[in-house]
Motif scaffolding. Sequence first.
Motif, PDB file in Angstrom:
ATOM      1  N   ALA A 710       0.833  -1.208   0.000  1.00 12.82           N
ATOM      2  CA  ALA A 710       0.000   0.000   0.000  1.00 12.82           C
ATOM      3  C   ALA A 710       0.862   1.250   0.000  1.00 12.82           C
ATOM      4  N   MET A 711       1.963   1.217   0.748  1.00 15.11           N
ATOM      5  CA  MET A 711       2.870   2.363   0.773  1.00 15.11           C
ATOM      6  C   MET A 711       3.461   2.640  -0.610  1.00 15.11           C
ATOM      7  N   VAL A 712       3.810   1.582  -1.315  1.00 16.03           N
ATOM      8  CA  VAL A 712       4.362   1.750  -2.664  1.00 16.03           C
ATOM      9  C   VAL A 712       3.346   2.439  -3.560  1.00 16.03           C
ATOM     10  N   ASP A 731       8.942   5.094  -0.005  1.00 16.64           N
ATOM     11  CA  ASP A 731       9.602   4.064  -0.800  1.00 16.64           C
ATOM     12  C   ASP A 731      10.857   3.537  -0.118  1.00 16.64           C
ATOM     13  N   GLU A 732      11.599   4.423   0.511  1.00 11.13           N
ATOM     14  CA  GLU A 732      12.806   3.960   1.215  1.00 11.13           C
ATOM     15  C   GLU A 732      12.446   2.998   2.342  1.00 11.13           C
ATOM     16  N   SER A 754      11.737  -0.047  -7.989  1.00 12.23           N
ATOM     17  CA  SER A 754      11.449   0.768  -9.166  1.00 12.23           C
ATOM     18  C   SER A 754      10.901   2.129  -8.764  1.00 12.23           C
ATOM     19  N   GLY A 755      10.017   2.130  -7.761  1.00 10.29           N
ATOM     20  CA  GLY A 755       9.481   3.399  -7.277  1.00 10.29           C
ATOM     21  C   GLY A 755      10.566   4.274  -6.686  1.00 10.29           C
ATOM     22  N   LEU A 756      11.481   3.659  -5.937  1.00 10.47           N
ATOM     23  CA  LEU A 756      12.577   4.431  -5.348  1.00 10.47           C
ATOM     24  C   LEU A 756      13.477   5.012  -6.427  1.00 10.47           C
ATOM     25  N   ALA A 757      13.712   4.261  -7.498  1.00 10.32           N
ATOM     26  CA  ALA A 757      14.498   4.790  -8.619  1.00 10.32           C
ATOM     27  C   ALA A 757      13.802   6.002  -9.231  1.00 10.32           C
TER      28      ALA A 757
END
Length: 851
Positions: A710-712, A731-732, A754-757
């Motif tokens: 859910a956070m992502v 994301d971290e 991928s989200g963090l990137a």
Amino acid sequence: MTDPRAATTLAAGRGTAGQEEALRIWEGVPLRNPAFTGREMLLLTLRQALDRKSKASVLPHALHGMGGVGKTQLAVEFAYRFAERYDVVWWIPAEHQTVVLQSLRELGRRLGTPETANLQQAASLVLDELTRSTQRWLLIYDNASNLDDLVKLIPSGGGHVILTSRNQTWSDVWDPIEVDVFDRPESIELVRKRSVDVTLEDAERLAERLGDLPLALDQAASCQAETGIPVPEYLAQLDEHMRALTAHDQQSESLSTIAALVRLSLERLRADAPPTAELLELFAFLGAEPISGGLLRRGRDADVSAALKSALRDETRLDRAIRKLNRYGLSKPDANSKIQVHRLFQFVLRDQLGEEAAERSRTNVHRVLASANPGYAKNAETWQTHAEIGPHIEPAGLVDSELLDARRVVLDQVRYLQLIGDLDGSRKLAESAYQSWSKVEGAPLLGPEGELTLLAGSQLAVSLRLSGFNERARTLADEVFARLRSSAAFGPDHEHTLNAATEVGPNLRVAGLFREALELDKDTVARTRRLFGDEDPDTLMALGNLAVNERMLNNFAGAHKIDAEAVQTWQQTVSENDIRLLFAQTNLARDLYGMGRYGEALALQRNVFPPFREQLGSHHPNVLLAARTLAITLRKVGRYSDALAVAEEHYRGTINRYGEDHEHSLAAAMTLANTLRVNDDLVRAKDFADNATSRYLRVFGADHPLTLAAMVNFAIVLRALDENDRARKLDERSQAQMIDRLGQTHGYTLCATSGLANDLAAAGESAEARRLSEAVLATSRGTRGPEHHYTLACAVNAALDLITVGEDTAGHAMLDQATAALAEVLGEEHPEVVGAREQHRIECDIEPPPT
């Protein structure tokens, strides 16, 4: 009007039938009492109280303790006399909470409120509907006992509520209307209505002797009329019983009077009509809810006492006994022709039956209910009988019965309550049985290791999990499973053990222990296959659970292999619209979605969904889950507006059925958030994603994979709104915890990475973004495959990072190749393909399958 008997009576009370419109909804109101007497001022007071405050509690005068003053009769007469004021009149027996909930849900069906699996949720929807409604409605809660349980099941406004109760604490909630004994003229009128041969003088003597108590007068006059005993002789016999009572008991005068009347009637019935006497004695150990002759007849093969058996086995004799109880004034037929004995009569029966008669009656009740029990409640055709048995389980003491089949009634009732959505009632009954049976020593099937005890524990674990008590559910499920597996009487291959194992798996998945659940379910499948064979429904169910674990671990190809075999097996044995086959096909569609084969998943789901919904209804749990898959696949093939319509409807249906905190409701909210995002409704998307994430945190905990997923998704919405710092923090955190919980290669971890990137790219940290993009691309190629949608999305993002760091030639070549491959998978006009050509990064959201 729904009840033709009520229609006839109402017409008589409201004028000519042809001149009056029938009520739109009228249900459950007892038959009108043709001998109703007096009470004109009370009826007027009740009407004025409702007009002034909309709620009225009808209570006995404090001097008369337990009542018998005619509270219910007053409410019945009010309903008939003032029926023309209402569009809806609904009578609710209020002593048993499950009955209240069921009654409110049935009212909801009549009002058209959404269906829901949870009875508490259904009641809430009905109460909200009534509060908002412009209809004129009257709810009557009869014999309300527990204030704490019931007060939250009463509408806050919008119509009128009458509540009858013996409990004086209701006077602290609403201003009470106290019902006292009759005035003497009313008493005389009632007696002479019941028996036309009674003189005015004798009627007054009877009224004086019975203290003008309406219940006593009605019963005494009915008994005297039925037996033909002259009033003086009747009073002499009554005095004899009163002397016998007062020599041993210290109780209120009104209660002593009722006790003497019942003893006198019972004495005569034992002499003149033994089957009727033993039928009456049953009510000493039955609940206050009416019981049908049909239910009693279901117990005709029970090993009961001889006189009762003669009635149960002969419908004519049973009907004759029931009519005799009515003529004696000891029972009254309700609107559905069920038998109802006044609570005061039941109380004094329990108090006054001798030891031998009490034991006979208690045993008869246990055996009749055990014989009438339809057994396993999975078949909805049995639910009406389970519903009728339910209110009598506690008063009859079935939990502690010496008869093991009576205890099995308790287990079947627990399962029934689960199936109808009364999770609170199911949990409480299972808890009572499990705790009681665990303490029994030296009895077969009971004690800590007894079969019935362990079955009760297993059902309690189910109720706890469905009610959201996840930790205790898991602990208990593990404990029961371990006992069964190690038991000499059962062992690891017994059916009970395998059934218990199927409850351990969901608890492990709810706890986020996907690998542990997988290993357990592998073992269960192997044992089930050996015991039942490959094509047995239990084996296929166990395989379905195994596939759930594979999906949770992102092994969609492994799940697809299992589900494809299940589909093939069902296709060989059942019709194409059999719900078992349709369910297996919806699972296969989930696997295809996870494998990135969106077009195939959508085609299969669109084919399956209409017959699935037609057979089970739009609000069935499995249909709702299928609707979510349909919404997801529509979104993934680029049909965003269609997906939004389905996601909105699915969300409403799921919330209505489960409430806001259920796993399926949270998933529905997040699916809607993802769909709103791609439709550029970012404000609503943020609201839904934020709310769902907060609820995931509260329900599942901060490090649960579903919370992290859910956070992502929430971070993706935040990036779309340029709230990049907040997105990066999410994301971290989620990526680090996913690596710890799920490993580097799990699909959820790859989405978080991928989200963090994308966060890093948004922050201008191009070199670090490139490093992560290339790393997640390499891992995705190895786990998802080079042609998976998300692998190609990672390739697009990695290409854009190459361009950003100055490697234009390699970056553009990689982007062209990735975009062309993405077009092959999604289509040339897909929004993500168009975006890739315009050098927009692609987001990898997560749609977790159900646990």
